[in-house]
Design an enzyme around this catalytic site. Structure first.
Site, PDB file in Angstrom:
ATOM      1  N   ASP A 164       0.882  -1.344   0.226  1.00  0.00           N
ATOM      2  CA  ASP A 164      -0.294   0.148  -0.102  1.00  0.00           C
ATOM      3  C   ASP A 164       0.899   1.572   0.268  1.00  0.00           C
ATOM      4  OD1 ASP A 164      -3.034   0.975   1.950  1.00  0.00           O
ATOM      5  OD2 ASP A 164      -2.109   2.052  -0.184  1.00  0.00           O
TER       6      ASP A 164
HETATM    7  C1  GLC Z   1      -4.800   3.949  -0.153  1.00  0.00           C
HETATM    8  C2  GLC Z   1      -5.390   3.019   0.585  1.00  0.00           C
HETATM    9  C3  GLC Z   1      -5.480   1.846  -0.391  1.00  0.00           C
HETATM   10  C4  GLC Z   1      -5.083   2.719  -2.170  1.00  0.00           C
HETATM   11  C5  GLC Z   1      -3.684   3.456  -2.429  1.00  0.00           C
HETATM   12  C6  GLC Z   1      -3.269   3.958  -3.464  1.00  0.00           C
HETATM   13  O1  GLC Z   1      -3.537   4.645   1.031  1.00  0.00           O
HETATM   14  O2  GLC Z   1      -4.762   2.347   1.703  1.00  0.00           O
HETATM   15  O3  GLC Z   1      -6.823   1.423  -0.676  1.00  0.00           O
HETATM   16  O4  GLC Z   1      -5.313   1.566  -2.522  1.00  0.00           O
HETATM   17  O5  GLC Z   1      -3.707   4.458  -1.118  1.00  0.00           O
HETATM   18  O6  GLC Z   1      -4.381   5.233  -3.420  1.00  0.00           O
END
Ligand code: GLC
Length: 738
Positions: free
Chosen positions: A293
């Site tokens: 993430d």
């Molecule tokens: C965010 C979220 C995740 C998302 C990623 C890209 O922090 O936790 O769900 O897909 O970053 O935006």
């Protein structure tokens, strides 16, 4: 003579330039469209330098700066050999410009993978996933994912960071909005439907995008419902609650997985070898890749398991992470770690192989560019909007309807429409609706105008804001209510009150909204409460004041018309809750599949100051018609482990209007090696029934699938003994023999 000379020159050109070039290209297996993917990967990998390999393991972001004058600058800044980009733009031309750099300026021409958060629609924003689950209609959800994939692909996105299949047992957590509720089976069914919708049967087809299962794993247990915290979960609950949706979606072919922010009982998910390698890649033989993430690799430092970026890179890559989202930690450290022999090249090759596999399967090497169509042909297709309406309609839940307050009596002359949600558009989109446009949303009020047209006078007053203490608008709302036959009160949450980093200490609505209802109650008019929210709400004080309550969730761009249809009676509501509504915030955690208490007597082990039960259980929802359940029957009262058991129940629509009923089938194992939940949802089916029509609903129990359980090593076991199957208010006993 001249001709002969010319032919001779041509001959030598062909012999020494064209043939070798042709032969050489035809020898480049990874460029051969018809060569098997695994051979193309192997060939390409053998040609890559270490630096090129490491670049594939990195994902940057691009697109927030949409100033056309800067495109050149921003595009120039993107390394042509970067593995992936988070693409905030919706411009396929821009995407192709960047892709052209990768295909023509990099040495090997490896396409970039463009990803983005398409959580519930791209430009046609569908209801939030929690609402979608309340439709209990996986086919409809799959169709919505198909349409979302098409709009995404035509916008330059090959990969969506969805579905989110985290079991959310704490509604204070803002991200329950993104999940399919509290039940593992429900999240598995809707997660699979969404993966199939996104990916289709051929990932390389022009409108397929790669799915991404997130947030792996147990992010929904982030302590106290607060994001980024530790999930203190037992090995047993990992296997029985949090992993089943992932296993189901991986078996359905999900292309990628995203590791979560949370720490899993001391070891952050992004550096958790047991989760990323032993379970995912070894036990489940997963051949896709795992992306972290956002900045989750560098966050290992904050989580106290890495002293610096280099150690964070070491721990995450060796745990089984394949791609680093955004924070550049892999790019800055992997070469040194390999040099120091702390990271074997084999691990890098494995990660690169997995990423290339997805790119080849997506067809990006052979069709790296987005097909450019006019914006009018790309978005907001009529069938998409009708689908969004249908999904919103089926996800809305009638929670209360005292003395058939609804549908509104016909004819009705004047209706008061009040509340902060009445004319709101932006918040109807819900969280993670980046490409949704407020002006394209149909508000509740607009839906009512279309539905009731000129025949009914709609008296509008805002009444109050979403939050705050300003009661100055109450008087106007009360005044119009006094001059109307009924009052539709539209309340709810801002879309920023759910989604990421949107935890709330209470699931009540702000006091100002509750006060407005209390003031309107004094008018003595029928109060119809419409709720638009991203989580279960505490309604203990509001429920008694309302004559009817409709939960519309955050319905996306097309919620106004379906809601108006429900209020007018044109539509018979069919939504059922996919998540329990606790009686109060203090009652959390409260979910349907709890383990039995050691003193299951009504007054034991519950809070002394509130009722024992939640306000509404998972599966709850009312209809304008009535359904009568016949006596459920078993095909046998005893089966062996290798036999199937068929359970049937006839359901009759005894009312005077058509409706759709969802039948939920649960099992219970009263005695087991491991104490099992009081009930476990194992099957559901929704059918439409005309007035007077009877339909038989069948659940065929497969003991290994439906009765087995799992231990803390993830091994399933099936034990002979008595079991119960439950449907509606019936509980049937049967015996399972060896
Ligand atoms: C965010 C979220 C995740 C998302 C990623 C890209 O922090 O936790 O769900 O897909 O970053 O935006």
């Amino acid at each position: 003579m001249k001709t002969m000379k010319r032919n001779l020159i041509l001959f030598f050109i062909v012999v020494f330039a064209v043939i070798p070039a042709y032969t050489q290209k035809s020898n480049i297996i990874y460029k051969q469209k018809d060569a098997p993917v695994e051979e193309r990967i192997k060939d390409l990998l053998s040609r890559m330098t270490l630096e090129e390999k490491i670049y594939q393991l990195n994902q940057y972001t691009i697109g927030e700066n949409t100033n056309v004058n800067n495109i050149g600058e921003v595009t120039k800044s993107i390394p042509s050999k970067i593995g992936s980009l988070i693409y905030f733009s919706a411009d396929p031309v821009r995407r192709n410009t960047i892709q052209k750099k990768a295909m023509e300026e990099s040495r090997l021409g490896i396409p970039i993978l463009f990803g983005f958060d398409i959580i519930h629609g791209f430009r046609v924003v569908y209801p939030i996933p929690l609402a979608q689950a309340c439709s209990w209609n996986p086919e409809l959800v799959k169709s919505a994912a198909e349409f979302a994939a098409k709009e995404s692909k035509l916008s330059g996105v090959d990969w969506t960071f969805s579905p989110m299949i985290d079991i959310g047992l704490d509604p204070r957590w803002g991200r329950v909005a993104e999940s399919y509720g509290e039940d593992p089976y429900t999240n598995a069914v809707f997660g699979v439907a969404t993966v199939e919708g996104y990916q289709g049967t051929d990932l390389s087809s022009p409108y397929s995008v790669a799915a991404c299962l997130k947030h792996y794993v147990a992010y929904g247990m982030s302590e106290g419902g607060r994001d980024y915290r530790a999930s203190n979960v037992s090995q047993q609950s990992l296997w029985e609650t949090y992993l089943p949706p992932y296993q189901a979606c991986i078996e359905a072919g999900a292309a990628t997985v995203m590791s979560s922010f949370n720490d899993i009982s001391g070891i952050p998910a992004t550096a958790n070898h047991y989760m990323l390698t032993e379970i995912l890649k070894q036990k489940w033989q997963y051949d896709g890749f795992v992306v972290s993430d956002w900045n989750a690799v560098s966050q290992l430092i904050h989580q106290g398991v890495a002293k610096d970026g280099k150690e964070a890179a070491l721990k995450s890559i060796m745990a089984g992470l394949d791609m680093d989202m955004k924070d550049n930690i892999f790019l800055e450290n992997l070469a040194d770690l390999i040099e120091e022999k702390k990271v074997p090249v084999e691990r890098i090759d494995d990660a690169v192989t997995r990423i290339l596999r997805v790119k080849f399967r997506l067809g990006l090497f052979d069709n790296p560019y987005t097909n450019i169509v006019d914006e009018k042909d790309r978005y907001l297709k009529n069938e998409d909007i009708l689908l969004a309406q249908k999904l919103a309609e089926e996800s809305m839940v009638l929670l209360k309807n005292k003395e058939n307050t609804l549908p509104l009596p016909s004819p009705v002359k004047e209706i008061a429409v009040v509340g902060p949600m009445a004319k709101d558009k932006s918040n109807m989109l819900g969280s993670w609706s980046y490409h949704g446009k407020e002006e394209e949303v149909e508000s509740i009020y607009e839906g009512l105008e279309k539905e009731f047209g000129k025949n009914v006078r709609l008296n509008y007053a805002k009444g109050c804001d979403f939050d705050g203490t300003d009661e100055s608008l109450f008087a106007e709302a009360v005044h119009i209510a006094q001059h109307s036959e009924a009052v539709i009160i539209c309340l709810g949450e801002l879309k920023t009150w759910s989604g990421e980093n949107a935890s709330r200490s209470t699931i009540s609505l702000p006091v100002i909204q509750e006060k407005l209802v209390s003031e309107l109650k004094k008018t003595g008019k029928p109060l119809i409460l419409i709720l638009s929210n991203g989580r279960p709400l505490e309604l203990a004080r509001l429920e008694p004041l309302a004559d009817a309550i409709v939960e519309i969730w955050q319905p996306g761009i097309a919620g106004g018309t379906p809601l108006a249809g429900i209020l007018s009676g044109r539509i018979n509501p069919s939504g059922r809750l996919a998540i329990t509504f606790p009686y109060t915030t203090g009652q959390i955690p409260m979910y349907y599949n709890m383990r039995p208490s050691s003193r299951p007597f009504r007054e034991m082990g519950n809070y002394q100051d509130i009722p024992n039960d939640p306000l509404y259980w998972l599966g709850y929802g009312l209809s304008y018609t009535d359904y009568e359940y016949g006596k459920a029957t078993l095909s046998s009262e005893k089966i062996s482990k290798d036999q199937k058991l068929k359970v049937e129940v006839a359901v009759t629509n005894t009312g005077d209007r058509k409706g759709s009923e969802t039948v939920f089938w649960y099992i219970n194992d009263p005695v087991s090696t491991i104490s099992r939940p009081v009930k476990e949802l194992k099957h559901f089916e929704k059918k439409e029934l005309n007035p007077g029509e009877k339909k038989v609903f069948v659940f065929e129990i497969d003991p290994h699938k439906d009765l087995s359980y799992v231990d803390s090593n993830g091994d399933r076991f099936l034990e002979a003994g008595d079991y119960y199957v439950m449907v509606n208010d019936q509980k049937l006993k049967f015996e399972l023999t060896e």
